[in-house]
Design a protein around this motif. Structure first.
Motif, PDB file in Angstrom:
ATOM      1  N   LEU A 231     -38.162 -45.114 -54.995  1.00  0.00           N
ATOM      2  CA  LEU A 231     -37.720 -46.142 -55.946  1.00  0.00           C
ATOM      3  C   LEU A 231     -36.441 -46.808 -55.477  1.00  0.00           C
ATOM      4  O   LEU A 231     -36.243 -48.021 -55.680  1.00  0.00           O
ATOM      5  CB  LEU A 231     -37.530 -45.502 -57.324  1.00  0.00           C
ATOM      6  N   ARG A 232     -35.538 -46.050 -54.842  1.00  0.00           N
ATOM      7  CA  ARG A 232     -34.296 -46.651 -54.345  1.00  0.00           C
ATOM      8  C   ARG A 232     -34.568 -47.637 -53.210  1.00  0.00           C
ATOM      9  O   ARG A 232     -33.832 -48.615 -53.055  1.00  0.00           O
ATOM     10  CB  ARG A 232     -33.343 -45.564 -53.864  1.00  0.00           C
ATOM     11  N   GLN A 233     -35.601 -47.390 -52.426  1.00  0.00           N
ATOM     12  CA  GLN A 233     -35.935 -48.300 -51.333  1.00  0.00           C
ATOM     13  C   GLN A 233     -36.693 -49.539 -51.811  1.00  0.00           C
ATOM     14  O   GLN A 233     -37.023 -50.414 -50.999  1.00  0.00           O
ATOM     15  CB  GLN A 233     -36.793 -47.562 -50.298  1.00  0.00           C
ATOM     16  N   GLY A 234     -36.994 -49.616 -53.106  1.00  0.00           N
ATOM     17  CA  GLY A 234     -37.700 -50.764 -53.639  1.00  0.00           C
ATOM     18  C   GLY A 234     -39.195 -50.741 -53.402  1.00  0.00           C
ATOM     19  O   GLY A 234     -39.862 -51.774 -53.531  1.00  0.00           O
ATOM     20  N   LEU A 235     -39.732 -49.569 -53.056  1.00  0.00           N
ATOM     21  CA  LEU A 235     -41.165 -49.433 -52.829  1.00  0.00           C
ATOM     22  C   LEU A 235     -41.857 -48.990 -54.104  1.00  0.00           C
ATOM     23  O   LEU A 235     -41.220 -48.455 -55.023  1.00  0.00           O
ATOM     24  CB  LEU A 235     -41.432 -48.424 -51.708  1.00  0.00           C
ATOM     25  N   LYS A 236     -43.150 -49.179 -54.148  1.00  0.00           N
ATOM     26  CA  LYS A 236     -43.929 -48.787 -55.321  1.00  0.00           C
ATOM     27  C   LYS A 236     -44.827 -47.612 -54.969  1.00  0.00           C
ATOM     28  O   LYS A 236     -45.571 -47.677 -53.984  1.00  0.00           O
ATOM     29  CB  LYS A 236     -44.776 -49.965 -55.818  1.00  0.00           C
ATOM     30  N   PRO A 237     -44.786 -46.556 -55.744  1.00  0.00           N
ATOM     31  CA  PRO A 237     -45.654 -45.402 -55.460  1.00  0.00           C
ATOM     32  C   PRO A 237     -47.122 -45.780 -55.629  1.00  0.00           C
ATOM     33  O   PRO A 237     -47.487 -46.564 -56.503  1.00  0.00           O
ATOM     34  CB  PRO A 237     -45.216 -44.358 -56.503  1.00  0.00           C
TER      35      PRO A 237
END
Length: 619
Positions: A231-237
């Protein structure tokens, strides 16, 4: 209607005339901007050589699934001979990469290394990034980490043959091998070393691998910190991320967190209108396992209803997980309802036919309740209704469960008959196993007069007596020289199962057992099991018997108490006598001759077996 083309494709305008202009069919972009095909030439068909290589590659993949590496190498060598005879040349890189993958899958990394060197040699077909990725994965599986890091460093320095490029796909295979082995220290070091390369694609694949690594390394809650990093890297699980997190929560017995992540998964899929985020069969089966272990029957039933009412395709694995969870919660009736649903649907869908494991799971539950009739029915229907092969262990467990059901239902005669069959068919079993505990109960209810295991009674031995009272003097045991060849004394083992060995000074240096005599031309000392087991004269018979059974030995050497220091024995100490299991059988009140007859029949074939073994070794 006219079609406007780029200027370079325009042809001279036709002369004016009464004829209507012919409408042309629009061309797609791939046809417009591709090189034009010369007129009159048809598409070239695949050559017979390329067709043969495709078939060979498919054949290698099929044999790899079966783990038949020897067959693969034979067929590849035959293809090489055909190529040399026809002048077609060597096999291409695609085929050899398939062979390289087969070596890695079958665990032969040394052969994979030799094949890799052959491929990048002057007469080889060459290597590419796929070749390096397969080799790195194999080295990681074989725990040859230093060699793998050397290859990665050579690729990074651009000094490798084939000029492969460092990519996330190339490194992730090696990373996955480290994670599967549970080596998170080296996995984190690999991520830190090639972080710039691994973060190129901004994909969650790397994070999913790290979460799986934390689960493998018995620190499952570490996967939650990886999710925070995503989440900190701006990615979506993605779905795999949530499934891995739920698996981590289940393994750490955090069932409430697992259910919360399931709800988050469904909410995010609804909010983004992304059906790829909805829970699948893996999500529910993982959650069912955790709920079954916690005994939460209400939540298990809720998940089962949700699975059956959704658009999810429930396969055999999902149905098996439902039944296992219901049985773990003690709901045998609910498990039978699901089992009946499987049998009903299996009539039209053969993929839903249950495996023997499912029958055994239900039989265990009914055996605990003492329902002999249901265990018999399930055992009978397991043969025609289940799919796949029924192993020998499954057959034996079915008989053991039937015996357990009989003893729990106080049907002693039926249990005794089943125990007799098990004793005749089974070579050995542990008393701490399921069948061992049931056998103890059957024996205790049968008594010594009706015992099937024929326990030995020693009326002439008092277990608290010192072993010195029952030992045989050392010289009467007729010890053999330690350096004598087995061929010269092989008939000695016709009578004795174990013989002590002495050196030139008369000290006992070992004990050779009949079962260890496998080389006719070898000295006896080379076939002994190390230094002999020694006990002082004051040791009780009970302790000596326990020592023999624990060490799986036939004989102990009795020495003076002064010669014994913390269980160590030196050849300078003179042995007083020996005590063996054969001596113990002589004191048995019901010593039977069948054991001795079996030993004689075995030893009479010892010479022939050893000679056959020697002949095979010479061949």
């Amino acid at each position: 209607m006219m079609l406007i083309r780029p200027p370079r494709f325009l042809s001279p305008s036709p002369a004016a005339g009464p004829r209507e202009p012919r409408l042309r069919r629009p061309l797609d972009a791939s046809r417009i901007f591709s090189s034009p095909r010369p007129p009159g030439r048809r598409p070239r068909a695949a050559s017979p050589a390329s067709t043969d290589l495709r078939r060979l590659t498919a054949r290698i993949v099929e044999l790899t699934r079966r783990r038949q590496l020897a067959q693969i190498m034979e067929e590849v060598e035959a293809a090489r001979r055909r190529g040399r005879a026809s002048g077609a040349g060597a096999l291409n890189t695609i085929v050899m990469n398939a062979v390289l993958e087969a070596c890695v899958r079958c665990g032969d990394v040394d052969r994979a290394l030799r094949l890799f060197e052959e491929m990048r040699g002057p007469r080889g077909c060459g290597v590419d990034g796929v070749s390096y990725g397969i080799l790195l994965k194999g080295l990681g599986i074989a725990r040859r980490i230093d060699e793998a890091f050397e290859i990665l460093e050579s690729i990074e320095k651009d000094s490798s043959i084939g000029s492969p490029r460092l990519s996330p796909h190339l490194i992730c295979g090696f990373l996955n091998a480290l994670i599967e082995a549970g080596d998170m220290r080296r996995a984190n070091a690999l991520v830190a070393r090639f972080r710039k390369v691994l973060y190129e694609g901004h994909s969650v694949l790397l994070y999913n691998l790290l979460m799986k690594g934390y689960i493998k390394s018995n620190f499952p809650l570490g996967a939650l910190t990886v999710k925070d990093e995503i989440l900190r890297q701006g990615l979506k699980p993605d779905r795999l991320t949530y499934n891995t997190i739920i698996s981590a929560c289940v393994k750490s017995a955090e069932i409430d967190k697992a259910i919360q992540f399931l709800e988050d998964m469904k909410e995010e899929a609804k909010r983004e209108s992304n059906p790829e985020l909805l829970p699948d069969a893996v999500t529910y089966t993982t959650l069912l396992k955790g709920l079954g272990n916690s005994g939460d029957l209400y939540s298990v039933l809720k998940i089962v209803v949700e699975m059956k009412s959704s658009l999810l395709s429930v396969d055999r694995t999902a149905y098996t997980s439902m039944i296992d969870a219901l049985l773990a919660c003690g709901s045998i009736d609910g498990a039978l309802c699901i089992f009946g649903d499987i049998i009903k649907q299996a009539g039209s869908n053969k993929d839903l036919r249950p495996k023997p494991h499912l029958y055994l799971s239900i039989m265990r539950a009914f055996a605990t309740r003492g329902d002999v009739d249901m265990v018999m029915r399930l055992n009978k229907r397991m043969w025609p209704d289940s799919v796949g092969s029924i192993s020998r262990a499954a057959k034996e467990e079915a008989q053991e469960l039937l015996m357990e059901a009989a003893i729990n239902n106080n049907q002693i005669d039926l249990a005794r008959g089943l125990l007799r069959r098990i004793v005749n068919e089974k070579e050995c079993f542990s008393w701490s196993s399921r069948v061992g505990l049931v056998a103890v109960k059957v024996e205790s209810l049968s008594g010594f007069t009706n015992s099937l295991l024929r326990p030995h009674v020693f009326p002439q031995i008092i277990l608290n007596d010192p072993v010195e009272k029952y030992m045989v003097p050392f010289q009467e045991s007729r010890p053999l020289p330690a350096d004598v060849i087995l061929r010269k004394v092989v008939m000695r083992f016709l009578k004795d199962r174990s013989v002590p060995l002495v050196d030139d000074w008369g000290g006992c240096v070992g004990i050779v057992h009949r079962d260890d005599c496998t080389k006719l031309d070898a000295p006896l000392l080379s076939m002994s099991r190390g230094p002999p087991l020694c006990v002082p004269t004051s040791t009780t018979v009970e302790h000596v018997i326990d020592l023999l059974l624990r060490e799986k030995s036939e004989m102990v050497v009795v020495v003076k108490s002064g010669n014994m220091y913390e269980g160590n024995y030196t050849s300078s100490s003179r042995p007083l006598g020996v005590f063996s299991l054969a001596i113990l059988w002589n004191f048995s009140g019901d010593c039977s001759s069948d054991i001795h007859d079996a030993d004689i029949s075995r030893v009479t074939t010892l010479m022939q077996e050893l000679q056959d073994a020697e002949a095979c070794n010479c061949g």
